[in-house]
Scaffold this motif. Structure first.
Motif, PDB file in Angstrom:
ATOM      1  N   TRP A  93      17.390  64.719   3.792  1.00 29.78           N
ATOM      2  CA  TRP A  93      16.400  64.793   4.861  1.00 29.78           C
ATOM      3  C   TRP A  93      16.147  63.420   5.477  1.00 29.78           C
ATOM      4  O   TRP A  93      16.149  62.411   4.779  1.00 29.78           O
ATOM      5  N   LEU A  94      15.912  63.429   6.783  1.00 33.95           N
ATOM      6  CA  LEU A  94      15.577  62.217   7.524  1.00 33.95           C
ATOM      7  C   LEU A  94      14.112  62.274   7.944  1.00 33.95           C
ATOM      8  O   LEU A  94      13.648  63.294   8.461  1.00 33.95           O
ATOM      9  N   PHE A  95      13.411  61.157   7.752  1.00 33.91           N
ATOM     10  CA  PHE A  95      12.018  61.011   8.193  1.00 33.91           C
ATOM     11  C   PHE A  95      11.957  59.843   9.172  1.00 33.91           C
ATOM     12  O   PHE A  95      11.847  58.685   8.783  1.00 33.91           O
ATOM     13  N   PRO A  96      12.069  60.139  10.482  1.00 31.04           N
ATOM     14  CA  PRO A  96      12.196  59.090  11.494  1.00 31.04           C
ATOM     15  C   PRO A  96      10.860  58.673  12.114  1.00 31.04           C
ATOM     16  O   PRO A  96       9.828  59.329  11.921  1.00 31.04           O
ATOM     17  N   ARG A 107      21.945  62.912  14.009  1.00 34.79           N
ATOM     18  CA  ARG A 107      21.829  63.852  12.897  1.00 34.79           C
ATOM     19  C   ARG A 107      22.118  65.284  13.336  1.00 34.79           C
ATOM     20  O   ARG A 107      22.248  66.180  12.506  1.00 34.79           O
ATOM     21  N   GLY A 108      22.210  65.502  14.667  1.00 27.52           N
ATOM     22  CA  GLY A 108      22.584  66.812  15.160  1.00 27.52           C
ATOM     23  C   GLY A 108      21.513  67.558  15.925  1.00 27.52           C
ATOM     24  O   GLY A 108      21.690  68.736  16.252  1.00 27.52           O
ATOM     25  N   VAL A 109      20.392  66.893  16.230  1.00 31.01           N
ATOM     26  CA  VAL A 109      19.318  67.546  16.976  1.00 31.01           C
ATOM     27  C   VAL A 109      19.602  67.452  18.471  1.00 31.01           C
ATOM     28  O   VAL A 109      20.078  66.420  18.965  1.00 31.01           O
ATOM     29  N   ASP A 110      19.309  68.517  19.196  1.00 29.26           N
ATOM     30  CA  ASP A 110      19.494  68.566  20.646  1.00 29.26           C
ATOM     31  C   ASP A 110      18.726  67.413  21.298  1.00 29.26           C
ATOM     32  O   ASP A 110      17.531  67.261  21.091  1.00 29.26           O
ATOM     33  N   PRO A 111      19.392  66.550  22.095  1.00 29.92           N
ATOM     34  CA  PRO A 111      18.731  65.397  22.695  1.00 29.92           C
ATOM     35  C   PRO A 111      17.534  65.748  23.569  1.00 29.92           C
ATOM     36  O   PRO A 111      16.550  65.009  23.606  1.00 29.92           O
ATOM     37  N   VAL A 112      17.594  66.876  24.270  1.00 30.40           N
ATOM     38  CA  VAL A 112      16.459  67.285  25.098  1.00 30.40           C
ATOM     39  C   VAL A 112      15.266  67.630  24.209  1.00 30.40           C
ATOM     40  O   VAL A 112      14.116  67.289  24.522  1.00 30.40           O
ATOM     41  N   GLU A 113      15.532  68.291  23.107  1.00 28.44           N
ATOM     42  CA  GLU A 113      14.454  68.614  22.169  1.00 28.44           C
ATOM     43  C   GLU A 113      13.866  67.347  21.557  1.00 28.44           C
ATOM     44  O   GLU A 113      12.657  67.266  21.307  1.00 28.44           O
ATOM     45  N   PRO A 128      12.525  71.334  12.480  1.00 28.29           N
ATOM     46  CA  PRO A 128      12.903  70.356  11.451  1.00 28.29           C
ATOM     47  C   PRO A 128      13.919  70.880  10.443  1.00 28.29           C
ATOM     48  O   PRO A 128      14.722  70.106   9.905  1.00 28.29           O
ATOM     49  N   TYR A 129      13.905  72.186  10.188  1.00 28.50           N
ATOM     50  CA  TYR A 129      14.770  72.741   9.150  1.00 28.50           C
ATOM     51  C   TYR A 129      16.204  72.960   9.621  1.00 28.50           C
ATOM     52  O   TYR A 129      17.098  73.168   8.810  1.00 28.50           O
ATOM     53  N   ARG A 130      16.430  72.916  10.916  1.00 26.71           N
ATOM     54  CA  ARG A 130      17.772  73.164  11.428  1.00 26.71           C
ATOM     55  C   ARG A 130      18.718  72.027  11.063  1.00 26.71           C
ATOM     56  O   ARG A 130      19.894  72.251  10.749  1.00 26.71           O
ATOM     57  N   PRO A 135       9.557  65.746  11.809  1.00 27.15           N
ATOM     58  CA  PRO A 135       9.078  65.321  13.130  1.00 27.15           C
ATOM     59  C   PRO A 135       9.020  63.798  13.227  1.00 27.15           C
ATOM     60  O   PRO A 135       8.694  63.123  12.244  1.00 27.15           O
ATOM     61  N   GLN A 136       9.348  63.265  14.398  1.00 27.82           N
ATOM     62  CA  GLN A 136       9.272  61.826  14.597  1.00 27.82           C
ATOM     63  C   GLN A 136       7.827  61.367  14.446  1.00 27.82           C
ATOM     64  O   GLN A 136       6.912  61.956  15.010  1.00 27.82           O
ATOM     65  N   CYS A 137       7.665  60.307  13.676  1.00 25.41           N
ATOM     66  CA  CYS A 137       6.329  59.815  13.341  1.00 25.41           C
ATOM     67  C   CYS A 137       5.870  58.786  14.374  1.00 25.41           C
ATOM     68  O   CYS A 137       6.528  57.776  14.583  1.00 25.41           O
ATOM     69  N   THR A 138       4.737  59.051  15.032  1.00 28.16           N
ATOM     70  CA  THR A 138       4.158  58.082  15.955  1.00 28.16           C
ATOM     71  C   THR A 138       3.127  57.185  15.268  1.00 28.16           C
ATOM     72  O   THR A 138       3.155  55.968  15.447  1.00 28.16           O
ATOM     73  N   PRO A 139       2.201  57.738  14.463  1.00 31.55           N
ATOM     74  CA  PRO A 139       1.305  56.852  13.700  1.00 31.55           C
ATOM     75  C   PRO A 139       2.118  56.014  12.721  1.00 31.55           C
ATOM     76  O   PRO A 139       2.949  56.542  11.983  1.00 31.55           O
ATOM     77  N   LEU A 140       1.888  54.732  12.716  1.00 31.34           N
ATOM     78  CA  LEU A 140       2.715  53.812  11.940  1.00 31.34           C
ATOM     79  C   LEU A 140       2.660  54.106  10.445  1.00 31.34           C
ATOM     80  O   LEU A 140       1.574  54.175   9.854  1.00 31.34           O
ATOM     81  N   ALA A 141       3.818  54.318   9.844  1.00 28.45           N
ATOM     82  CA  ALA A 141       4.032  54.389   8.389  1.00 28.45           C
ATOM     83  C   ALA A 141       3.628  55.703   7.734  1.00 28.45           C
ATOM     84  O   ALA A 141       3.861  55.887   6.541  1.00 28.45           O
ATOM     85  N   THR A 142       3.053  56.644   8.457  1.00 29.72           N
ATOM     86  CA  THR A 142       2.677  57.897   7.795  1.00 29.72           C
ATOM     87  C   THR A 142       3.893  58.660   7.289  1.00 29.72           C
ATOM     88  O   THR A 142       3.791  59.416   6.308  1.00 29.72           O
TER      89      THR A 142
END
Length: 367
Positions: A93-96, A107-113, A128-130, A135-142
């Motif tokens: 799993w990736l946590f970006p 990683r294979g996610v649709d760029p528009v999405e 996320p499961y596909r 989900p991309q994290c906006t709050p720093l470090a969560t």
């Protein structure tokens, strides 16, 4: 501390200088601690970086055209982004973060999405499961805590899954990162922390964030092995992350990796980087371009010729053109979506609010 304890702790320390396999001029740098990826892997890394940069420049252009609300460029960080991502296994799993869009696409996610977040339509526009991408994290470090909790749960359930969490140098100054590193080490969670040290937390340089010899040196305080790697060397980043993923999968716990790189563009399109750094500094890092480095290495060894380069460039350009075309279509917004994914079963209050909104919109349409 006894001699035995000192010896046991010494393996936690990173090297004095960043590990590298390919120098800035494209020449090989043998390192007994790392194995150079084979030619096919290096070509995949190169393709990924070329495509990633083209995606990044296209997203920047879309922001200037008003198609995105904001875009945090990762230009210059391609080796760390792609090198880390391609070292993952399918089940990992990736946590970006918000700056890791090219990594999420790789990683294979649709760029528009992926860009739905930055367009302001959704907090997360993809499943996320596909592709096993949080989900991309906006709050720093969560996302550091999310990754540790997810990895720990996976181990409890007996799943063969490792979490890779991406974070910047600024995130290492957050309390969430401290808690994540501490819990990961205590629980021996299968998680890899990849810090992309790009020099600045918005306008704050690294020197004003820490007095440690490197961010990687912080690992020893948690009892965690740490690695300092040249973040502009895709081969070295890939090798280091691959090792860390293998360790985690084997039950040997987490690893802290610091990839030393540079943020070439401003923090976002809303930032003016000239206010806190001079052009000479940027030019110095432009000379260490991660794509040019790997291209030179591949060319020198006959793994990359003009025909293959043209094919790689053409594919990246075609992907950018498709992205541009799809992003230039106005989004059809449905206000009812505000209520659809808050709870699995909507509460009475949510149902009431949804009904009130529908009634108000219906009245407005009739008027």
């Amino acid at each position: 501390m006894t001699t035995t304890e000192r010896a046991a702790a010494s393996h936690l320390l990173p090297s004095a200088e960043p590990l590298a396999l390919i120098a800035a001029d494209g020449s090989p740098v043998p390192d007994p601690a790392l194995e150079l990826p084979d030619g096919e892997v290096l070509l995949r890394l190169y393709r990924g970086m070329v495509a990633g940069r083209r995606f990044d420049t296209q997203a920047t252009a879309l922001t200037k055209q008003g198609r995105l609300a904001v875009y945090p460029s990762a230009r210059g960080q391609e080796a760390a982004e792609i090198g880390g991502i391609l070292a993952l296994r399918p089940q990992d799993w990736l946590f970006p973060t918000y700056r890791d869009s090219m990594a999420v696409v790789a990683r294979g996610v649709d760029p528009v999405e992926v860009l739905t977040l930055l367009r302001g339509d959704w907090h997360c526009g993809y499943d996320p499961y596909r592709a096993n991408v949080a989900p991309q994290c906006t709050p720093l470090a969560t996302n550091t805590l999310h990754a540790v909790g997810f990895a720990h749960a996976a181990r409890i359930k007996g799943e063969d899954s490792v979490s890779l969490v991406l974070l910047g140098d600024g995130a290492t100054s957050e309390g969430d990162t401290h808690e994540a590193l501490n819990f990961a080490a205590v629980w021996q969670a299968p998680v890899v922390f990849l810090v992309q040290n790009n020099g600045y937390a918005i306008s704050v340089p690294l020197a004003k964030q820490t007095a440690a010899p490197s961010l990687a040196h912080k690992g020893i305080g948690y009892g965690m092995p740490s690695v300092l790697v040249d973040g502009n060397d895709a081969a070295a980043v890939h090798a280091v992350v691959e090792q860390a993923v293998a360790r985690a999968a084997a039950g040997e716990g987490p690893t802290l990796i610091e990839a030393v790189t540079y943020r070439v563009e401003s923090h976002t399109n809303a930032d003016d980087a000239t206010r806190y750094r001079d052009r000479a500094e940027v030019e110095q890092w432009l000379a260490r371009d991660p794509i040019a480095r790997l291209k030179q290495y591949l060319t020198d060894r006959g793994l990359l010729d003009d025909a293959r380069q043209q094919e790689i460039d053409a594919r990246a350009e075609a992907e950018a053109a498709t992205l541009r075309e799809r992003m230039n279509v106005d989004t059809e917004l449905d206000p009812a979506e505000l209520f659809r994914h808050v709870y699995a079963e909507p509460t009475a209050a949510l149902r009431q609010q949804a009904a009130e909104l529908t009634a108000e919109l219906t009245t407005g349409d009739q008027a």
